[in-house]
Write a protein that holds these residues in place. Structure first.
Motif, PDB file in Angstrom:
ATOM      1  N   ILE A 168       0.846  -1.190   0.000  1.00 25.49           N
ATOM      2  CA  ILE A 168       0.000   0.000   0.000  1.00 25.49           C
ATOM      3  C   ILE A 168       0.883   1.241   0.000  1.00 25.49           C
ATOM      4  CG2 ILE A 168      -1.814   1.270   1.219  1.00 25.49           C
ATOM      5  CD1 ILE A 168      -2.684  -1.412   2.467  1.00 25.49           C
ATOM      6  N   LEU A 169       0.789   2.022  -1.072  1.00 28.02           N
ATOM      7  CA  LEU A 169       1.589   3.242  -1.191  1.00 28.02           C
ATOM      8  C   LEU A 169       0.650   4.428  -0.974  1.00 28.02           C
ATOM      9  CD1 LEU A 169       3.675   2.287  -4.371  1.00 28.02           C
ATOM     10  CD2 LEU A 169       4.287   1.954  -1.980  1.00 28.02           C
ATOM     11  N   ASP A 170       0.756   5.034   0.195  1.00 30.97           N
ATOM     12  CA  ASP A 170      -0.175   6.112   0.555  1.00 30.97           C
ATOM     13  C   ASP A 170       0.409   7.472   0.192  1.00 30.97           C
ATOM     14  OD1 ASP A 170      -2.008   7.855   1.560  1.00 30.97           O
ATOM     15  OD2 ASP A 170      -1.977   7.099   3.619  1.00 30.97           O
ATOM     16  N   ASP A 171       0.185   7.859  -1.041  1.00 33.38           N
ATOM     17  CA  ASP A 171       0.609   9.184  -1.478  1.00 33.38           C
ATOM     18  C   ASP A 171       2.092   9.405  -1.167  1.00 33.38           C
ATOM     19  OD1 ASP A 171       0.095  11.533  -2.735  1.00 33.38           O
ATOM     20  OD2 ASP A 171      -1.139  12.399  -1.154  1.00 33.38           O
ATOM     21  N   CYS A 172       2.898   8.360  -1.365  1.00 32.35           N
ATOM     22  CA  CYS A 172       4.271   8.426  -0.879  1.00 32.35           C
ATOM     23  C   CYS A 172       5.250   8.798  -1.984  1.00 32.35           C
ATOM     24  CB  CYS A 172       4.664   7.116  -0.230  1.00 32.35           C
ATOM     25  SG  CYS A 172       4.648   5.774  -1.388  1.00 32.35           S
ATOM     26  N   THR A 173       4.729   9.284  -3.127  1.00 32.58           N
ATOM     27  CA  THR A 173       5.627   9.794  -4.155  1.00 32.58           C
ATOM     28  C   THR A 173       5.327  11.269  -4.435  1.00 32.58           C
ATOM     29  OG1 THR A 173       4.126   8.863  -5.805  1.00 32.58           O
ATOM     30  CG2 THR A 173       6.097   7.599  -5.331  1.00 32.58           C
ATOM     31  N   SER A 174       4.666  11.907  -3.472  1.00 28.84           N
ATOM     32  CA  SER A 174       4.264  13.310  -3.682  1.00 28.84           C
ATOM     33  C   SER A 174       5.459  14.238  -3.880  1.00 28.84           C
ATOM     34  CB  SER A 174       3.425  13.786  -2.493  1.00 28.84           C
ATOM     35  OG  SER A 174       4.140  13.558  -1.299  1.00 28.84           O
ATOM     36  N   ALA A 175       6.617  13.868  -3.276  1.00 33.47           N
ATOM     37  CA  ALA A 175       7.803  14.718  -3.403  1.00 33.47           C
ATOM     38  C   ALA A 175       8.783  14.187  -4.456  1.00 33.47           C
ATOM     39  CB  ALA A 175       8.498  14.851  -2.048  1.00 33.47           C
ATOM     40  N   VAL A 176       8.364  13.133  -5.150  1.00 33.87           N
ATOM     41  CA  VAL A 176       9.210  12.558  -6.203  1.00 33.87           C
ATOM     42  C   VAL A 176       8.765  13.144  -7.542  1.00 33.87           C
ATOM     43  CG1 VAL A 176       9.838  10.385  -7.345  1.00 33.87           C
ATOM     44  CG2 VAL A 176       9.459  10.412  -4.873  1.00 33.87           C
ATOM     45  N   ASP A 177       9.709  13.521  -8.389  1.00 38.60           N
ATOM     46  CA  ASP A 177       9.302  14.112  -9.671  1.00 38.60           C
ATOM     47  C   ASP A 177       8.589  13.061 -10.529  1.00 38.60           C
ATOM     48  OD1 ASP A 177      11.476  13.136 -11.896  1.00 38.60           O
ATOM     49  OD2 ASP A 177      12.327  13.285  -9.877  1.00 38.60           O
ATOM     50  N   VAL A 178       7.768  13.552 -11.464  1.00 39.29           N
ATOM     51  CA  VAL A 178       6.884  12.678 -12.230  1.00 39.29           C
ATOM     52  C   VAL A 178       7.663  11.631 -13.028  1.00 39.29           C
ATOM     53  CG1 VAL A 178       5.145  12.635 -14.069  1.00 39.29           C
ATOM     54  CG2 VAL A 178       5.028  14.391 -12.307  1.00 39.29           C
ATOM     55  N   ALA A 179       8.810  12.008 -13.601  1.00 39.41           N
ATOM     56  CA  ALA A 179       9.580  11.059 -14.414  1.00 39.41           C
ATOM     57  C   ALA A 179      10.121   9.915 -13.548  1.00 39.41           C
ATOM     58  CB  ALA A 179      10.728  11.782 -15.115  1.00 39.41           C
ATOM     59  N   THR A 180      10.625  10.265 -12.365  1.00 39.21           N
ATOM     60  CA  THR A 180      11.154   9.233 -11.452  1.00 39.21           C
ATOM     61  C   THR A 180      10.020   8.341 -10.952  1.00 39.21           C
ATOM     62  OG1 THR A 180      12.887  10.762 -10.773  1.00 39.21           O
ATOM     63  CG2 THR A 180      12.525   8.855  -9.359  1.00 39.21           C
ATOM     64  N   GLU A 181       8.911   8.961 -10.607  1.00 37.93           N
ATOM     65  CA  GLU A 181       7.745   8.191 -10.152  1.00 37.93           C
ATOM     66  C   GLU A 181       7.319   7.181 -11.215  1.00 37.93           C
ATOM     67  OE1 GLU A 181       3.924  10.137 -10.321  1.00 37.93           O
ATOM     68  OE2 GLU A 181       3.328   9.271  -8.413  1.00 37.93           O
ATOM     69  N   SER A 182       7.352   7.620 -12.456  1.00 37.64           N
ATOM     70  CA  SER A 182       6.932   6.748 -13.535  1.00 37.64           C
ATOM     71  C   SER A 182       7.910   5.575 -13.712  1.00 37.64           C
ATOM     72  CB  SER A 182       6.753   7.619 -14.770  1.00 37.64           C
ATOM     73  OG  SER A 182       7.091   6.949 -15.909  1.00 37.64           O
ATOM     74  N   ARG A 183       9.217   5.829 -13.506  1.00 39.46           N
ATOM     75  CA  ARG A 183      10.190   4.725 -13.568  1.00 39.46           C
ATOM     76  C   ARG A 183       9.973   3.737 -12.420  1.00 39.46           C
ATOM     77  NH1 ARG A 183      13.917   8.761 -14.905  1.00 39.46           N
ATOM     78  NH2 ARG A 183      14.845   8.708 -12.823  1.00 39.46           N
ATOM     79  N   ILE A 184       9.668   4.252 -11.232  1.00 39.58           N
ATOM     80  CA  ILE A 184       9.404   3.374 -10.088  1.00 39.58           C
ATOM     81  C   ILE A 184       8.219   2.464 -10.409  1.00 39.58           C
ATOM     82  CG2 ILE A 184       8.635   3.286  -7.666  1.00 39.58           C
ATOM     83  CD1 ILE A 184      10.113   5.976  -7.232  1.00 39.58           C
ATOM     84  N   LYS A 185       7.167   3.038 -10.963  1.00 39.40           N
ATOM     85  CA  LYS A 185       5.972   2.243 -11.260  1.00 39.40           C
ATOM     86  C   LYS A 185       6.268   1.179 -12.326  1.00 39.40           C
ATOM     87  CE  LYS A 185       2.995   5.466 -11.938  1.00 39.40           C
ATOM     88  NZ  LYS A 185       1.731   6.000 -12.445  1.00 39.40           N
ATOM     89  N   GLU A 186       7.063   1.529 -13.325  1.00 38.15           N
ATOM     90  CA  GLU A 186       7.439   0.563 -14.356  1.00 38.15           C
ATOM     91  C   GLU A 186       8.204  -0.616 -13.729  1.00 38.15           C
ATOM     92  OE1 GLU A 186       6.984  -0.310 -17.573  1.00 38.15           O
ATOM     93  OE2 GLU A 186       5.419   1.196 -17.291  1.00 38.15           O
ATOM     94  N   SER A 187       9.198  -0.308 -12.891  1.00 33.53           N
ATOM     95  CA  SER A 187       9.995  -1.369 -12.275  1.00 33.53           C
ATOM     96  C   SER A 187       9.145  -2.204 -11.323  1.00 33.53           C
ATOM     97  CB  SER A 187      11.175  -0.790 -11.494  1.00 33.53           C
ATOM     98  OG  SER A 187      11.847   0.159 -12.263  1.00 33.53           O
TER      99      SER A 187
END
Ligand code: DGT
Length: 243
Positions: A168-187
């Motif tokens: 469960i990821l509770d809004d825990c990428t709010s301070a991560v930039d969108v490009a990095t967040e998208s790489r995390i989700k892909e991995s």
């Protein structure tokens, strides 16, 4: 088993003890199948964090039932239940200690390789490796101060290294930039292929490729479906997109 990572909410209502007024969660029903990724979106105060905290029994439902792997959470041994579930909270809870101690917390027998793998998925490995002392770098008092986004990525690595059935990821990428967040989700798609994921977010881009998206408003489900469906049919979803 077939039910590993399955979550069901049946007519769940929830009020905080002593709180007056409307329940925070109202008559909420939903089934999340094993391995699915479900986005939960809604404005601030909609009840997203309250909802997910009922799953590991940080709070108990006021009425209705929640089942994990087909068993009512009230019938689970709480410790066993919580071992299956990793929650990355909104406010991360890193402690004064080394990076590796922080990531290993909750899974003391994790090997370095497992820790590095989890950190790579969380996009934390590169910045950790760039510190002169790498994973032995001390955080907090007398050590390195990480940025908000870096702390969030270390918190995600900590959750991943436990290999939970439910993440469960509770809004825990709010301070991560969108490009990095998208790489995390892909991995994550590869790393947590068989893991049930609940992704709470305030921005549509964070949930738009989830298998299903729940739109929550004032504790009620006001929309449910894929991104494309919600764009057409859900007024609240359209409003969030435009905000
Ligand atoms: P966020 O985190 O700002 O995106 O908002 P949500 O959607 O996660 O909402 P949530 O679950 O934090 O709050 C829903 C409602 O419950 C809101 O009216 C505040 C209230 N609430 C949250 N935590 C507590 C608590 O610990 N005690 C009481 N009495 N009320 C709480």
């Amino acid at each position: 088993s077939l039910s590993k990572g399955k979550i069901e909410f049946e007519n769940v209502s929830f009020s905080y003890k002593g709180a007056v007024g409307d329940p925070v969660i109202k008559n909420f029903s939903f089934t999340c199948l094993p391995g699915q990724t479900v986005g939960i979106i809604g404005s601030t105060g909609a009840g997203k964090s309250s909802l997910i905290q009922l799953i590991p029994r940080f709070y108990d439902v006021t009425s209705g039932a929640i089942r994990v792997n087909d068993i009512d959470v009230k019938d689970w041994d709480v410790k066993e239940l919580r071992e299956k579930i990793a929650v990355v909270p909104q406010k991360n809870i890193l402690f004064t200690g080394t990076v590796i101690e922080n990531i290993r917390w909750g899974k003391e027998d994790a090997t370095f390789e497992e820790i590095a793998d989890a950190s790579k998925v969380a996009e934390a490995h590169d910045f950790i490796s760039a510190f002169p002392e790498g994973y032995e770098t001390r955080l907090g008092q007398g050590g390195v101060n990480l940025s908000g986004g870096q702390k969030q990525r270390v918190s995600i690595a900590r959750a991943l290294v436990r290999k939970p059935e439910i993440l469960i990821l509770d809004d825990c990428t709010s301070a991560v930039d969108v490009a990095t967040e998208s790489r995390i989700k892909e991995s994550l798609k590869r790393y947590a292929e068989n893991t049930t994921c609940l992704l709470i977010a305030q921005r549509i881009s964070s949930v738009m490729d989830a298998d299903q998206i729940i739109v929550l408003e004032n504790g009620e489900m006001v929309g449910y479906g894929h991104h494309e469906e919600l764009l057409k049919s859900c007024k609240v979803y359209q409003e969030i997109l435009q905000s």
